[in-house]
Design an enzyme around this catalytic site. Structure first.
Site, short mmCIF file in Angstrom:
data_model
loop_
_atom_site.label_atom_id
_atom_site.label_comp_id
_atom_site.label_asym_id
_atom_site.label_seq_id
_atom_site.Cartn_x
_atom_site.Cartn_y
_atom_site.Cartn_z
N GLN A 40 59.59 11.06 32.81
CA GLN A 40 60.09 11.65 31.55
C GLN A 40 58.93 12.18 30.71
OE1 GLN A 40 62.21 8.37 29.78
NE2 GLN A 40 64.10 8.79 30.91
N ARG A 72 50.59 18.14 16.33
CA ARG A 72 51.87 18.86 16.24
C ARG A 72 52.76 18.49 17.42
NH1 ARG A 72 52.45 25.44 15.79
NH2 ARG A 72 54.39 25.42 14.61
N ASN A 124 48.05 16.93 20.86
CA ASN A 124 47.61 17.24 19.50
C ASN A 124 48.68 16.74 18.52
OD1 ASN A 124 49.54 19.37 18.88
ND2 ASN A 124 48.33 20.73 20.17
N SER A 142 47.22 7.65 40.91
CA SER A 142 47.88 8.29 42.03
C SER A 142 48.39 7.27 43.04
CB SER A 142 46.90 9.22 42.73
OG SER A 142 47.43 9.65 43.96
N GLN A 171 47.12 10.61 35.75
CA GLN A 171 47.92 9.45 36.16
C GLN A 171 47.35 8.83 37.41
OE1 GLN A 171 52.09 10.29 36.56
NE2 GLN A 171 52.65 8.17 36.97
N ARG A 220 61.54 11.18 21.05
CA ARG A 220 61.44 9.93 21.80
C ARG A 220 61.51 8.68 20.93
NH1 ARG A 220 62.89 11.61 26.89
NH2 ARG A 220 61.42 13.15 27.70
N SER A 236 51.03 24.43 12.05
CA SER A 236 50.10 24.96 13.04
C SER A 236 48.70 24.35 12.92
CB SER A 236 50.03 26.49 12.98
OG SER A 236 49.48 26.90 11.76
#
Lengths: 228, 228, 228, 228
Positions: free
Chosen positions: B76, B159, B157, B89, B87, B168, B55
């Site tokens: 994905q 984690r 972050n 556009s 992103q 991935r 955490s």
């Protein structure tokens, strides 16, 4: 586009009302469930909406099966993070005979529509040829168009839905996701009319528009009509 | 593909170590920051990784600028919800001269590569003609391919990154997002080697594989090498 | 109460501005970073705030060390879910000599203040006796008061902070968490004045109040002053 | 402690199975709903659990009314962020006659139990006196103990529940939240036995323990019994 509410938390308005009552009452949850009449439930939900204290709306969820939409739409949709998705995979499902979505502005223009259909045929041919050349479908799909039809299951809780409707029922949203949002709103209003009584873009719900110079004029016309 | 770590929480390992110490110490945060030597920081981070109490890893974030990737990848990528995205556009940026991403399996096959390039030219022509016929770019883009190049800024972050690398960097992920994940891991290890010491798929980090019959064999070969 | 901003994404306003530009520009992220002058950054951030398009605000995070607060406050604080926390544990840290937080309404009333101090002494004695009777601190702490001092490290991104300030700088929030929110807002404005220029409760930021009959009157007085 | 499952997504296993099938099938969602037999649903859910591909588990949610728990428990509980909560407020509900939770280690020790009861009486007296002195209940509650009884409504989806059970059914969790987790698991298994077949701490589900030197020994004894 096909939008079907396939399941939802049973008796959603009672669940919200009971959760709200618990916060302000010394009585336990179980007794609260039994005690409220349908009319009391409706009134309390209306009051929660009025106050904007929407955390209790999270206790109820709605699941939709959505078909006949493009990957333009799903790429926008899955940006909503307080939601759950299961989408038909182009890696695992072969798109041998894919459908595609035609934007209304294209459909309304015969020349554009013909050009659109022609390039879809070219793409389909390329996809099939790549497959024939031994390219796996997960790579062959790189040629598939944004317009390619996809299917997706979406779950959102009522609070997240309100946020979704605020952004996506707005005239600034693209036509396709706006259609989806409008259809979802019709569906949820059938089963929870009080929860979604004030759902929609901020011009409708708050008399405010955040779009500045890009505004669509809806707020002005709502104001001229003397009410929202 | 171009992956650049454009900013991150300064001194990320110290921040994690200090947060972890606070939980188990009567001393205040400020004193903890000053007191730990680099060696103590490294040891504590290693121990946190070992215990899997991650955490505190959430207190540090990493922002990447990613270019030269397809919309297959970004569709994905944005499914990872504990993350933030901006992103490029296709609604607002005209794709007059778009680049596209060629899968390695296509590039390695001259016939397929030629077919791929040909259909990209057909798509480009259709996009330009639709624009010439008065179709707005937000609708003309329905003909654009999944392969079309896009740019995206991603923040996660530490984690969330560990979870991202677990899924991935796995051989079952598609080649393009795996390349992205591998490149991101190289970047973050430069600035926080202890935080990401054990990052990767579960075969590497836990000696486990959840892919059943679909397994890639990496775990078996790791086991044969007598260690991970 | 001690609130210290211990770290944050470097150059937060530039990061936000660059991410926003990427969405509407054909140029890559890297070039955008270099190209913007401080003045351009400030203007773009102001415009983003004006439009309310806050997704780019998520790319920058702020980490605070908070001490001298009660568990009343932290129980409310950790309800904010788009955030990360590391809190001093009452399971693992012995509260032999705990400090406690006195509400201003108690401090201002000498009789109440004396009664408050007396019961804190009784609680301390009970905690120590339970420990002496062999009760582990994780169970002995059941007697500790809500007022007991605790320490916590909090990380939020700028968008989540704006939401936090909206709810917790409001006069309807309890005094202690409002103090914390006010102190955090002072801190972040030092390093990112444009990002947080319009931060605060909705009466200040939008001229709206959702509290109905419970309203504090601040909106009315803002309106009488002829501006917000 | 009273834990009641007050509502949940109807037919949760079918919803999960249908969502999973959609991802790997060219058929639409609606047809999938109708086509699967109960046996097919069970088998598919078992397979999803085995593979650990749990995203489809998010489509189904479970809502619990929890009473007779302490604020120690709820402060831990609300740290689980992929969940929704409505808790009885100490700001708005007067705690004139509060109940309190006694830890088993205290109850089992007559001297400790008496000491515990005595300090609860002292706290109650102080709370009432502060109220009599004109201190508002939202400030008077600063003297209330961690042990004070509270009520909470909790909603989690099945994926988040699995994570909750993994952490909180573990012997390292505090007794009270472990009891809650165990009770919730009993409830959900009644309505969705296949979804939660493998739920629990990692020693039970994966044969792994992350607690290092702090381990409780359960994994060792599971291994000695020759199976999990």
């Amino acid at each position: 586009m096909k939008v079907k509410l396939i399941c939802h938390t049973p008796d959603p308005e009672r669940t919200v009302a009971m959760s709200a009552r618990l916060c302000y009452s010394a009585v336990g949850a179980e007794q609260l469930v039994e005690k409220m009449s349908p009319d009391q439930v409706a009134k309390l939900v209306d009051k929660i909406v009025e106050m904007g204290h929407l955390s209790t709306f999270e206790h109820v969820s709605f699941t939709f099966a959505v078909e006949g939409v493009s990957r333009v739409l799903t790429h926008q949709l899955v940006r909503h993070r307080i939601a759950s998705y299961s989408q038909q995979s182009q890696r695992y499902v072969k798109e041998h005979d894919f459908e595609y979505i035609v934007p209304p502005s294209v459909a309304a223009n015969p020349q554009a529509a013909a050009r659109f259909a022609a390039v879809m045929d070219q793409v389909r041919a390329a996809y099939d040829e790549l497959a024939a050349l031994g390219v796996h479908q997960e790579d062959a799909r790189y040629v598939l168009a944004n317009a390619t039809e996809t299917k997706i299951v979406v779950t959102m809780n009522a609070r997240s839905l309100l946020h979704f409707f605020e952004l996506r029922c707005c005239a600034r949203a693209q036509w396709e996701i706006r259609r989806l949002a409008d259809a979802m709103l019709v569906e949820v209003r059938k089963v929870a009319p009080h929860l979604f009584r004030k759902a929609g873009p901020t011009c409708v719900t708050q008399g405010l528009c955040g779009e500045g110079d890009l505004t669509c004029g809806r707020l002005d016309s709502l104001n001229k009509q003397g009410g929202r």
